[in-house]
Design a protein around this motif. Sequence first.
Motif, PDB file in Angstrom:
ATOM      1  N   GLU A 274       0.783  -1.094   0.135  1.00 31.20           N
ATOM      2  CA  GLU A 274      -0.045  -0.048  -0.026  1.00 31.20           C
ATOM      3  C   GLU A 274       0.880   1.199   0.081  1.00 31.20           C
ATOM      4  N   GLU A 275       1.854   1.245   0.798  1.00 29.18           N
ATOM      5  CA  GLU A 275       2.850   2.329   0.876  1.00 29.18           C
ATOM      6  C   GLU A 275       3.440   2.655  -0.578  1.00 29.18           C
ATOM      7  N   LEU A 276       3.933   1.521  -1.235  1.00 30.01           N
ATOM      8  CA  LEU A 276       4.508   1.676  -2.494  1.00 30.01           C
ATOM      9  C   LEU A 276       3.506   2.144  -3.556  1.00 30.01           C
ATOM     10  N   LEU A 277       2.343   1.567  -3.502  1.00 28.42           N
ATOM     11  CA  LEU A 277       1.229   2.316  -4.454  1.00 28.42           C
ATOM     12  C   LEU A 277       0.897   3.540  -4.179  1.00 28.42           C
ATOM     13  N   PHE A 278       0.758   3.966  -2.813  1.00 25.20           N
ATOM     14  CA  PHE A 278       0.624   5.467  -2.806  1.00 25.20           C
ATOM     15  C   PHE A 278       1.813   6.313  -3.260  1.00 25.20           C
TER      16      PHE A 278
END
Length: 142
Positions: A51-55
Amino acid sequence: RRRAEQRERVTETSSCRTLLRSVAREEVARLELERRRAVHRQLEERGGRVEELLFARQRLRALRREAQEEARLAIEAMRSEVSKQAVASAYSPEKLRQQAERLLGAEGGLCISTPSSLFEGRSAPSARSSAASSPRVGQAQP
């Protein structure tokens, strides 16, 4: 009497085997549950990182789009200025450089060395070539 002892041993052995089997099943079930919990923890950790990487990816994509839009608008303004100068037969590289610095310097980051680099490989029109190619007001076209 011998048969009774033998039956007793068989019964004892059978109950011992049954007990060992049930202990082994419980151990296998415990290990399986422990393994599932470990996998679940790993998935939760990775899910958070994903999720952090996608954000971060979305944020970078938005920044790239903003920068591209700013560059497109700056290039459009520079081309417009070049066209105006060409029509007026007053091509001024210094004036273009000042406008480029004003447009791109305020937007924080795009750096160009000369205004002609804005034309993507095309040469900037000169006053001489634009005057020769475009008729002046009041002149008849051949």
